[in-house]
Motif scaffolding. Structure first.
Motif, PDB file in Angstrom:
ATOM      1  N   TYR A 254       0.823  -1.211   0.000  1.00  0.00           N
ATOM      2  CA  TYR A 254       0.000   0.000   0.000  1.00  0.00           C
ATOM      3  C   TYR A 254       0.861   1.266   0.000  1.00  0.00           C
ATOM      4  CZ  TYR A 254      -4.586  -2.183   0.610  1.00  0.00           C
ATOM      5  OH  TYR A 254      -5.756  -2.886   0.413  1.00  0.00           O
ATOM      6  N   ASP A 256       4.054   1.539  -1.226  1.00  0.00           N
ATOM      7  CA  ASP A 256       4.873   1.669  -2.428  1.00  0.00           C
ATOM      8  C   ASP A 256       3.986   2.107  -3.607  1.00  0.00           C
ATOM      9  OD1 ASP A 256       6.058   0.286  -5.057  1.00  0.00           O
ATOM     10  OD2 ASP A 256       7.712   0.664  -3.659  1.00  0.00           O
ATOM     11  N   GLU A 257       4.240   3.304  -4.138  1.00  0.00           N
ATOM     12  CA  GLU A 257       3.387   3.858  -5.195  1.00  0.00           C
ATOM     13  C   GLU A 257       3.379   2.983  -6.437  1.00  0.00           C
ATOM     14  OE1 GLU A 257       4.438   7.863  -6.039  1.00  0.00           O
ATOM     15  OE2 GLU A 257       4.051   8.590  -3.994  1.00  0.00           O
ATOM     16  N   GLU A 258       4.530   2.488  -6.822  1.00  0.00           N
ATOM     17  CA  GLU A 258       4.621   1.670  -8.038  1.00  0.00           C
ATOM     18  C   GLU A 258       3.810   0.385  -7.910  1.00  0.00           C
ATOM     19  OE1 GLU A 258       8.024  -0.788 -10.563  1.00  0.00           O
ATOM     20  OE2 GLU A 258       8.631   0.863  -9.242  1.00  0.00           O
ATOM     21  N   ARG A 260       1.403  -0.234  -5.741  1.00  0.00           N
ATOM     22  CA  ARG A 260      -0.014   0.094  -5.545  1.00  0.00           C
ATOM     23  C   ARG A 260      -0.679   0.363  -6.897  1.00  0.00           C
ATOM     24  NH1 ARG A 260       0.573   4.032  -2.267  1.00  0.00           N
ATOM     25  NH2 ARG A 260       0.081   5.799  -3.652  1.00  0.00           N
ATOM     26  N   ALA A 261       0.024   1.107  -7.747  1.00  0.00           N
ATOM     27  CA  ALA A 261      -0.510   1.386  -9.083  1.00  0.00           C
ATOM     28  C   ALA A 261      -0.611   0.108  -9.906  1.00  0.00           C
ATOM     29  CB  ALA A 261       0.385   2.406  -9.784  1.00  0.00           C
TER      30      ALA A 261
END
Length: 402
Positions: A254, A256-258, A260-261
């Motif tokens: 949740y 980690d942006e990468e 999560r995307a």
């Protein structure tokens, strides 16, 4: 009668008589005090002598001092020691000697805890904790299950068994209580000393290099789970470990942006629209669980696993999870993190202290039955006693303990 010199002589005789009488009283009192003091000293020595007959195997194996005798046997021994030491000092003899054990049973959790803490403080001071570090042997014995009902019923933890939930069922509680890693490994805390004692004196699934023979191979797992089967204890602790790691892995996904995307994009492909959010949560949970399974495999191979992951230490990929591909154990090569024993220390930290000590005593009793005496029971051993004796016309009490 009118002779003044004669009157003075009589007066001096009265004074001298009083002084002689007073001196005699002082001499008697001093002698009585000396006799009592001498008797006190001999009684204390007799008490220490009784304590010297501790169980050597219990001391060598677990660092505990305790002896197995009845009150009558201790009384007889003390009387014998007194008779030998006071052959020419009968006035110093004590009478009506009575020995009671009361609060000195080794089966009392408080006494067991204090003995363990004393041993661990000595071990830390003497730098004994890191000597002879044990390695994984790679050879495991066949599964053992304790079935002897007589032995089971005599275990110290038996009264607590029904009210004790399984280890895996407590993982959510452990995760919620987990806040500060430093507190868990703080050597000044009693909890750390107890937990470190467990990892030092008992085997675990990855480490069986305890010198003496044991009934269970997975002893630390027994303390956490409490089953009478090696396999069940290991399986339940492993399941709890995977669940514990899964919660931390999900938190990283949740954050980690990468990733999560990546999970959101996959969710929108599978279930477009508003349901994608729920699908994403399921994907994150599934991915976190797959990573946790890989973490468990790494730990079982003696590799470290970070509590809070980063990009370098993350091993699995979403495509493999979606395709349900089992890639075995993926090793990122990371040298940072916690060992299997460190994770056991975390779990032990949140174990109920009474239950933890009771299960430790189970293992001690079972193992001592196997290597020392089949009739060994901790409740028959004492770490001290209370002696009452009549000495010098009054009753005196002595507490003798290790």
């Amino acid at each position: 009668m009118r002779n003044k010199k004669g009157s003075a002589s009589v007066f001096l005789v009265f004074i001298l008589t009083a002084m002689v009488a007073l001196t005699a009283v002082f001499i008697y009192a001093a002698k009585r005090a000396a006799v009592i003091s001498y008797g006190d000293g001999i009684l204390n020595l007799a008490c220490r002598s009784a304590l010297s007959e501790f169980n050597l195997e219990l001391k060598d194996r677990y660092g505990l001092f305790a002896f197995e005798k009845t009150g009558e046997e201790v009384e007889a021994q003390i009387k014998e020691d007194l008779d030998y030491a006071l052959q020419d000092r009968q006035e110093a003899h004590a009478s009506r000697i009575n020995v009671s054990f009361g609060q000195f049973s080794l089966a009392d959790p408080e006494n067991m805890k204090q003995q363990i803490l004393d041993y661990m403080k000595f071990a830390i001071a003497e730098e004994l904790l890191n000597r002879g570090k044990r390695e994984e042997s790679g050879e495991k014995k066949e599964d053992r299950t304790l079935r002897n009902r007589r032995i089971i019923d005599s275990l110290p933890s038996k009264p607590l068994r029904e009210s004790s939930p399984g280890f895996a069922e407590r993982i959510a509680e452990i995760r919620d209580q987990f806040k500060n890693m430093d507190q868990i490994f703080d050597q000044s805390k009693d909890t750390y000393l107890l937990d470190r004692y467990i990892t030092l004196k008992f085997k675990n699934a990855l480490n069986d290099q305890v010198d003496q023979a044991t009934f269970f191979e997975n002893e630390v797992e027994y303390i956490l789970q409490g089953e009478y089967s090696n396999k069940k204890n290991q399986a339940e602790v492993r399941r709890g470990l995977v669940l514990f790691r899964s919660s931390f892995n999900a938190a990283y996904l949740y954050l980690d942006e990468e990733k999560r995307a990546q999970t959101l994009a996959a969710a929108e492909l599978m279930t477009p629209g508003p349901p994608a959010v729920l699908t994403q949560a399921i994907l994150i949970g599934t991915w976190a669980l797959a990573e946790a399974e890989n973490d468990a495999r790494l730990l079982e191979k003696g590799k470290p696993v970070m509590l809070l992951k980063n990009k370098a230490s993350w091993a699995t990929d979403l495509d493999s999870v979606l395709k349900n591909l089992d890639q075995g154990c993926i090793d990122t090569g990371s040298k940072k993190g916690l060992s299997y024993e460190d994770y056991l220390m975390i779990f032990l930290h949140f174990e109920s202290e009474p239950l933890k000590i009771a299960r430790m005593m189970d293992l001690m009793q079972i193992n001592m039955k196997g290597t020392f005496s089949k009739d060994f029971l901790l409740k028959n051993y004492h770490c001290g006693f209370r002696l009452k004796a009549e000495l010098g016309g009054g009753e005196r009490g002595y507490d003798a303990r290790y």
